[in-house]
Design an enzyme around this catalytic site. Structure first.
Site, PDB file in Angstrom:
ATOM      1  N   CYS A   1      13.747  -8.757  42.720  1.00  0.00           N
ATOM      2  CA  CYS A   1      13.385  -9.754  41.074  1.00  0.00           C
ATOM      3  C   CYS A   1      12.263  -9.738  41.015  1.00  0.00           C
ATOM      4  O   CYS A   1      11.813 -10.229  40.032  1.00  0.00           O
ATOM      5  CB  CYS A   1      14.394 -10.726  41.435  1.00  0.00           C
TER       6      CYS A   1
ATOM      7  N   ASN B   1      20.419 -14.159  34.885  1.00  0.00           N
ATOM      8  CA  ASN B   1      19.054 -13.586  35.949  1.00  0.00           C
ATOM      9  C   ASN B   1      19.324 -12.480  35.431  1.00  0.00           C
ATOM     10  O   ASN B   1      20.458 -11.658  35.883  1.00  0.00           O
ATOM     11  CB  ASN B   1      19.427 -13.884  37.014  1.00  0.00           C
TER      12      ASN B   1
ATOM     13  N   HIS C   1      10.513 -16.688  36.460  1.00  0.00           N
ATOM     14  CA  HIS C   1      11.599 -15.859  36.390  1.00  0.00           C
ATOM     15  C   HIS C   1      12.768 -16.140  36.393  1.00  0.00           C
ATOM     16  O   HIS C   1      13.047 -17.614  36.720  1.00  0.00           O
ATOM     17  CB  HIS C   1      11.554 -14.827  37.683  1.00  0.00           C
TER      18      HIS C   1
END
Ligand code: ACO
Length: 337
Positions: free
Chosen positions: A115, A286, A256
């Site tokens: 990520c 996400n 994020h």
């Protein structure tokens, strides 16, 4: 060696049309809208259709960034794609995207940092442009994470979504705008916390790996949560200190998008007020490497990033890796809807 200043000149995004709400998930999983929204802040996510892969989303985002910038794929010097859900282990998703956008002959590669991949890819692209090795680098975060999800595991299935975002890096006209600095890091003691165990050379595909559901994301949510809340703060402080900037100088904080409680905790610890924190997690979940460019595009569209704004982006994820980037934006080109 004197480095050239580098700007993020354009952004393009793409999300799948199919919306999956928390209520939809609670039809097949022992979960509820109440649990998911209070524990994560997520209400719905976008999911690709069968047969669609990361490059399909990434190519549309890439084309939109190029159109916004008013350039052709042939004008690119490099394409870097960050993804934890690549089309295949190889060839690179960057190669598939190149084919779709018509970037024949342009160097293209994938970067694996889970990520945190978008920030790592930004740092890599920045180095190419700053050093003069490239004039135009396209950095793409493209994810079809839903294909890597165990839809029987309520601990992960409710958190992720699909999407893609791309930014164009070019030399800046002056040092008054552009990328100011990065902080990148990795804690290899956390490799067990978040991983996709099988399908690589450690645990190649067998009937056992399939029946043990080892081809899906496995996560220790509590430990990742603690790690994230800690590193967002420390990494953000490091990049600000190194750049001679203060928290109060930050116009927009773009973390994020993993969990609203992580975002709120980090913003609180940093002392950034809610009106300077960007989040669209509620609608997308996400989206891993796509989350930050999706935020940049929406923030620009909503007038929350305008010319002269100082933007702090922070990514984190499997590794356990983290990365921050501080940018003074000029005009961020995007396609006006
Ligand atoms: N619905 C209902 N109950 C659930 C669900 C669900 N979807 N998921 C877990 N639970 C249950 C658990 O089984 C547990 O039950 P128990 O107490 O009977 O054992 C209870 O809820 C509490 O579980 P916790 O794990 O303590 O819940 P927590 O408040 O920590 O929230 C969550 C879990 C949302 C996963 C949180 O830990 C988190 O967000 N962690 C970070 C995850 C993350 O950010 N990952 C990605 C980062 S990197 C990347 O983007 C790839």
């Amino acid at each position: 060696m004197k480095h050239r200043p580098v700007k993020i000149s354009a952004v393009g995004t793409h999300i799948p049309a199919r919306v999956v709400t928390n209520d939809d998930l609670s039809l097949t999983l022992d979960t509820s809208d109440e649990w998911i929204s209070t524990r994560s802040g997520i209400r719905e996510r976008r999911i690709v259709e069968n047969g669609e892969a990361a490059s399909d989303l990434g190519a549309v985002a890439a084309s939109r960034a190029l159109e916004a910038a008013g350039i052709d794929a042939a004008d690119l010097d490099l394409i870097i794609v960050a993804s934890l859900s690549p089309d295949m282990l190889f060839p690179s998703t960057a190669s598939f995207i190149s084919a779709k956008i018509g970037a024949d002959g342009t160097p293209a590669f994938d970067l694996s940092a889970a990520c945190t991949g978008f920030i790592y890819a930004l740092a890599t692209g920045n180095a190419f442009v700053a050093s003069g090795q490239a004039d135009r680098v396209l950095v793409v975060g493209a994810e079809a994470v839903s294909k890597m999800i165990d839809w029987t595991d309520r601990g992960t299935a409710v958190l992720f979504g699909d999407g893609a975002g791309a930014v164009l890096l070019e030399p800046a006209d002056s040092r008054d705008e552009g990328i100011i600095g990065f902080d990148l890091g990795n804690d290899p003691s956390g490799t067990e916390m978040l991983q996709l165990p099988a399908g690589g050379s450690r645990n190649p595909a067998t009937e056992e790996t399939v029946s043990a559901r080892q081809h899906f994301i496995k996560m220790n949510g509590r430990e990742v949560f603690k790690f994230a809340a800690r590193v967002i703060e420390s990494s953000a402080r490091k990049v600000l200190d190194r750049s001679g900037c203060k928290i109060g100088d930050v116009d927009l904080f773009v973390p994020h998008q993993a969990n609203i409680r992580i975002i709120d905790a980090a913003a609180r610890k940093l002392g950034i007020p809610p009106e300077r924190v960007f989040s669209n997690l509620e609608r997308y979940g996400n989206t891993s490497c796509a989350s930050i460019p999706l935020c940049l595009e929406e923030a620009a569209a909503g007038g929350r990033i305008t010319s002269g704004d100082l933007v702090l982006m922070v990514g984190f994820g499997a590794g356990l890796a983290w990365g921050s980037c501080l940018v003074r934006f000029g005009d961020l080109q995007r396609i006006q809807e």
